[in-house]
Design an enzyme around this catalytic site. Structure first.
Site: not given
Ligand code: XMP
Length: 517
Positions: A373, A173, A231, A85, A175
């Protein structure tokens, strides 16, 4: 970068909203990627010796006063580059092409036609493929050495490449999931163009991290604030594997946890559980309820809960005495967000960020600071942590305190815990728990009239929330099956004393937020 893998892709951030996503997608290809600001120096890039560089999108225009450019030397390094982009326009602009305001902006799902089927970026990609466009400028003329490799109906240069210099660019994009074969294109870039082999694997991360922790900590004492969330649980188990009883975990039960959660955490990490560590559970429930008495303003509640957590932890830490290391469950998005961008504070998120100043320690250890994560979850699975802990949905630090609108009381906590437990159970039974981003029950402070048996009731309304989201920055309300909502409603009004009405929250984020406070 850690020293456990050799291959690195640098994602240079030009302010695009998908910077983290690009790095995550590259890592899903088993190649390690790091996000850095576009100002990263050429010397630093050389020193990091990446296999490839990706320029992200960004909100600016390459020719306006606001243009943000990288050093032109980056194109002299002999390192493959993929521009996405704004990144593609930047590449065109800096290498002698022409970028203009597009006569027609493109936004959303767009079909592009691949003009050069044997272009490395398009190996295994269909001749016509759906991608995600979001641009108002476009490349009007490609620089010398480049060839157009794909176009859309209104965008003449949807992709371009200069294979000799290993420069590739896409106006769209790849992704985002809406680009159907985008992951294949990123894969092609890292494997076919950059020549990566794929050495980023969770099993070796776990093994190497344990060794590194052992070496760093030696015979030192380690303290960890364990919340039972993903976490801190994964961080605690890594430390326990590395240094066993040198680790002490303090778990503060603030009385704002989900039903039975305190006992579940104790069952896993306490003396009956499988891990070697010292576990301290602090039952601070009443103390929190006292502090929250009469407080209704959300930010004030958050502040009180956060501060009280620090006080309780501090008292425990004092009993333990000086420690050498304090564990923080920092993960990579926290690192990127604190280092790169600034955004308005909508809610003052509570985590253990305030701890370092109140505990006497020599150094902080952050064993997860390189992980996203989903990688933390995979590391947890590698470590054999039970699935219900590893796959846990996010739960805010202030807990049910921000899922009860208005004043928090023990009675309201009971109501929301019971209602939430029923809701979660039914969602799991329906088999849709893994397809939802986050779901929970909250308690409105609305009371309304109902009729039960032959009696008038004047009770609370429970709010059910379920959202789909990929990044928790934006979210859509999930369309839950009506039968399921009816069943949950029926169970809640029948089984939870004090509730006579159940409401479903249909609002997305924005304009609402995911939590109610
Ligand atoms: P909001 O309500 O801001 O929530 O749309 C976005 C995500 O963040 C979680 N959340 C928190 N997490 N401390 C946390 O650790 C907090 O204070 C906090 N507040 C919200 C929320 O559950 C959702 O996943």
């Amino acid at each position: 970068m850690s020293d456990m893998q050799k291959e690195l892709i640098i994602v240079l951030d030009f302010g695009g909203q998908y910077n983290q996503l690009i790095a995550r997608r590259v890592r899903e290809c088993s190649v390690y990627a790091e996000v850095h600001p576009y100002t990263l120096s050429i010397d630093k890039i050389r020193e990091m010796n990446p296999k490839g560089i990706i320029f992200t999108g960004g909100p600016n225009s390459v020719y306006g006063d606001e243009a943000i450019l990288c050093s032109p030397e980056i194109f002299e390094l002999g390192i493959p580059i993929l521009g996405i982009c704004y990144g593609s326009q930047l590449m065109a602009h800096m290498l002698g092409g022409r970028v203009e305001t597009a006569p027609v902006s493109e936004y959303g799902h767009t079909e592009v036609k691949v003009d050069k089927r044997d272009d490395l970026l398009f190996h295994g990609v269909s001749k016509e493929t759906i991608v995600w466009m979001s641009h108002t400028d476009y490349i009007a003329q490609v620089p010398a050495g480049f060839e157009i490799t794909a176009h859309s109906e209104v965008c003449p240069v949807a992709a371009m490449s200069d294979p000799a210099r290993k420069f590739y660019a896409t106006q769209y994009h790849p992704e985002v999931v809406h680009s159907k074969e985008g992951q294949q294109m990123l894969r092609n870039f890292v494997y076919e163009v950059c020549g990566c082999q794929g050495d980023w694997k969770m099993d070796s991360f776990v093994k190497t991290t344990i060794e590194q922790l052992r070496e760093k900590i030696g015979d030192g004492k380690v303290l960890c604030a364990l919340s039972g969330g993903v976490d801190s649980s994964v961080a605690a188990v890594l430390l326990s594997r590395a240094v066993g009883k040198q680790l002490t975990c303090v778990f503060v039960d603030h009385g704002l946890l989900r039903k039975d959660e305190g006992d579940e955490v104790e069952a896993v990490f306490g003396p009956e559980g499988p891990y070697e560590l010292n576990f301290i559970r602090v039952n601070a429930q009443q103390r929190y309820y006292e502090k929250l008495k009469g407080v209704t303003e959300p930010e004030e509640k958050r502040k009180i809960i956060g501060e009280e957590f620090i006080r309780v932890f501090e008292e425990e830490a004092r009993k333990i005495g000086a420690v050498d290391f304090l564990v923080q469950g920092t993960i990579y998005p926290d690192v990127i967000e604190s280092g790169l961008g600034k955004s308005a504070v909508i809610k003052s998120h509570h985590n253990v960020g305030g701890l370092p100043s109140v505990v006497d320690f020599k150094e902080i250890v952050e064993p997860l600071r390189l992980l996203f994560k989903d990688e933390v979850r995979n590391a947890g699975r590698e470590l054999g942590i039970p699935e219900y802990l590893v796959a846990r949905q996010p739960f805010p630090g202030p807990g049910l305190g921000i899922r009860i609108i208005g004043e928090v009381t023990e009675e309201k906590v009971r109501i929301v815990q019971e209602a939430d437990a029923i809701y979660r159970k039914e969602i799991q039974k329906a088999g849709i728990d893994n397809s939802l981003g986050q779901y929970f029950a909250a308690l409105s402070n609305m009371r309304s009239v109902g009729v039960m048996g032959d009696f008038r009731t004047y009770d609370y309304a429970v709010v059910l929330r379920a959202v789909n989201t990929s990044d928790f920055m934006t979210a859509d309300a999930a369309q839950l099956p009506w039968d399921l909502l009816a069943k949950v409603t029926n169970r809640i009004v029948n089984e939870v004393k004090g509730v006579n009405r159940v409401l479903y929250d249909c609002t997305g984020k924005p304009p609402a937020t995911i939590e109610l406070e």
